[in-house]
Design a protein around this motif. Structure first.
Motif, PDB file in Angstrom:
ATOM      1  N   UNK A 108      70.712  25.377  21.377  1.00 16.85           N
ATOM      2  CA  UNK A 108      71.516  24.245  20.905  1.00 16.85           C
ATOM      3  C   UNK A 108      71.814  24.368  19.415  1.00 16.85           C
ATOM      4  N   UNK A 109      70.844  24.887  18.646  1.00 12.96           N
ATOM      5  CA  UNK A 109      71.019  25.020  17.200  1.00 12.96           C
ATOM      6  C   UNK A 109      72.060  26.078  16.843  1.00 12.96           C
ATOM      7  N   UNK A 110      72.375  26.965  17.775  1.00 11.04           N
ATOM      8  CA  UNK A 110      73.366  28.012  17.504  1.00 11.04           C
ATOM      9  C   UNK A 110      74.784  27.453  17.400  1.00 11.04           C
ATOM     10  N   UNK A 111      74.950  26.191  17.721  1.00 12.41           N
ATOM     11  CA  UNK A 111      76.267  25.560  17.586  1.00 12.41           C
ATOM     12  C   UNK A 111      76.558  25.171  16.151  1.00 12.41           C
ATOM     13  N   UNK A 112      75.629  25.461  15.234  1.00 15.30           N
ATOM     14  CA  UNK A 112      75.878  25.226  13.816  1.00 15.30           C
ATOM     15  C   UNK A 112      75.346  23.920  13.277  1.00 15.30           C
ATOM     16  N   UNK A 142      73.220  16.380  12.514  1.00 13.82           N
ATOM     17  CA  UNK A 142      71.786  16.654  12.595  1.00 13.82           C
ATOM     18  C   UNK A 142      71.277  16.037  13.892  1.00 13.82           C
ATOM     19  N   UNK A 143      70.416  16.753  14.597  1.00 19.91           N
ATOM     20  CA  UNK A 143      69.875  16.255  15.860  1.00 19.91           C
ATOM     21  C   UNK A 143      68.368  16.350  15.836  1.00 19.91           C
ATOM     22  N   UNK A 154      60.374  26.751  27.559  1.00 16.06           N
ATOM     23  CA  UNK A 154      61.737  26.428  27.985  1.00 16.06           C
ATOM     24  C   UNK A 154      62.393  25.459  27.004  1.00 16.06           C
ATOM     25  N   UNK A 155      61.616  24.500  26.516  1.00 20.08           N
ATOM     26  CA  UNK A 155      62.152  23.540  25.547  1.00 20.08           C
ATOM     27  C   UNK A 155      62.521  24.243  24.245  1.00 20.08           C
ATOM     28  N   UNK A 156      61.645  25.115  23.759  1.00 21.79           N
ATOM     29  CA  UNK A 156      61.942  25.854  22.530  1.00 21.79           C
ATOM     30  C   UNK A 156      63.218  26.683  22.690  1.00 21.79           C
ATOM     31  N   UNK A 157      63.358  27.325  23.848  1.00 19.53           N
ATOM     32  CA  UNK A 157      64.563  28.116  24.091  1.00 19.53           C
ATOM     33  C   UNK A 157      65.814  27.258  24.089  1.00 19.53           C
ATOM     34  N   UNK A 158      65.727  26.080  24.717  1.00 17.38           N
ATOM     35  CA  UNK A 158      66.881  25.185  24.763  1.00 17.38           C
ATOM     36  C   UNK A 158      67.243  24.681  23.373  1.00 17.38           C
TER      37      UNK A 158
END
Length: 388
Positions: free
Chosen positions: A64-68, A45-46, A56-60
């Motif tokens: 990042x969340x796509x890594x599971x 969890x991060x 830009x922050x929301x996109x990042x």
């Protein structure tokens, strides 16, 4: 449970209105790279601490969340405390920090509070005592966030949390000189961040330890990688290009052109570069696949040379030498012994056999690499053998 806390509050020094965490780094944003490091260390969890949310922050965060692993944005210590698992151990990454897997892995071990410190102000954030400065990474239990959750909102979240960790008697872990050489430090300007990105890329190329990699393919990767990242070249393109080049080299040799072995060298270089790029992006399976492809390409080239010699001489000598090389290399690779610099490797065998093939003395080259592969196998077995 291991979790991560990334701070993304400060603006870039050379780009007004842009958060430093969203600056480009290694073909992604710095925030994504930091998240990748935490996920690689085992974080489940991060939390991303912010003062304002930009597109830009929301996109990042979404990428990042796509890594599971769930990635949540928090705006205060109180909100972070509410979202943190009460039994979680957190690895904290400071705003704008560039570091490597080795540093995060070292700090991620279960234990009491710990902070990474250095006596070099250039690689740090703020001083914590008369001698040491904080080097941007800390380990703590979730309780530390709760300790400061009731503080007034005008308190700086990152600095206050650091003080809470220090006051809890955190162990001070000294930042190694190797980490500094690998690019560890805090940067909030695009140009300086690009420079650190190149240092991290260079460190990643050191994963390959044999002499052929260190003195040839690693140097090529160091030169090519920054350009590949700058142009946004996808890793799969390097992998396909390397595999196609290796297949072309094999086809040339099979057609009777021994010099085709030289064509495989840029293919291996492309795969070595792609493996380092995949490692930067946290795509370990892709990196391992490209490492395996290097072995397959060299094996195919050596096998094709053996068959070519068999047709030319009407003997099995070339095929036997090629089979000895391939078999010895495969067994040595599976021994999992600590690789020594002088040991042979697929890349080394390719470099050795190439001048012999170009000089139309492929059989001599096959004999040389067969002996080298056998000696390497013997050394690997000896290294794994239990000593009395």
């Amino acid at each position: 449970m291991l979790a991560g806390l990334i701070f993304a509050t400060e603006d870039a020094g050379d780009r007004a209105g842009t958060l430093a965490a969203t600056l480009p780094f290694g073909g992604m944003t710095l925030l994504e790279y930091q998240a990748r490091l935490l996920i690689g260390a085992g974080a489940g969890h991060i939390l991303v601490a912010v003062t304002r949310v930009t597109p830009a922050l929301l996109g990042a965060v979404n990428r990042a969340a796509k890594r599971g692993v769930p990635v949540d944005i928090v705006r205060s210590a109180e909100e972070a405390a509410a979202r943190a698992h009460p039994l979680a151990q957190f690895v904290v990454i400071a705003d704008g920090l560039v570091t490597t897997d080795d540093v995060i892995d070292r700090m991620a071990h279960e234990g009491k509070d710990a902070i990474l410190v250095t006596q070099e102000p250039a690689a740090s954030l703020e001083r914590i005592d008369a001698r040491n400065c904080w080097a941007g990474v800390a380990r703590m239990p979730a309780q530390r966030i709760k300790d400061i959750a009731a503080f007034p909102p005008d308190y700086d979240f990152q600095s206050t949390l650091l003080r809470a960790i220090v006051q809890a008697g955190a162990e001070q872990v000294m930042l190694s000189a190797a980490a500094v050489r690998a690019g560890h430090g805090v940067e909030r300007e695009g140009a300086a961040l690009a420079s650190r990105s190149n240092a991290v890329l260079a460190a990643l190329t050191e994963r390959r330890t044999s002499w052929a990699d260190r003195w040839v393919f690693t140097r090529i990767a160091r030169w090519v990688l920054p350009k590949v990242v700058e142009k946004g070249v996808p890793g799969w393109l390097l992998m396909i290009g390397g595999a196609a080049t290796g297949a072309g080299a094999t086809a040339l040799i099979a057609s009777g052109f021994a010099w085709g072995v030289a064509v495989a060298i840029p293919g291996v270089a492309a795969l070595a570069t792609g493996a380092a790029l995949s490692a930067l992006r946290g795509e370990e399976k892709c990196a391992l696949m490209q490492e395996a492809l290097i072995g397959l390409i060299v094996g195919a080239v050596v096998g094709a040379l053996g068959l070519m010699e068999m047709r030319a001489d009407a003997t099995l000598d070339g095929v036997i030498l090629a089979m000895v090389t391939i078999a010895a290399t495969a067994i040595a690779e599976r021994s999992q012994a600590v690789i020594r610099r002088w040991w042979g490797s697929p890349a080394a065998y390719l470099l050795i056999v190439t001048p012999f093939a170009i000089a139309d003395r492929a059989s001599w080259g096959l004999a040389a690499i067969a002996i080298y592969a056998f000696v390497t196998l013997a050394a690997a077995v000896e290294a794994r053998r239990e000593k009395p």
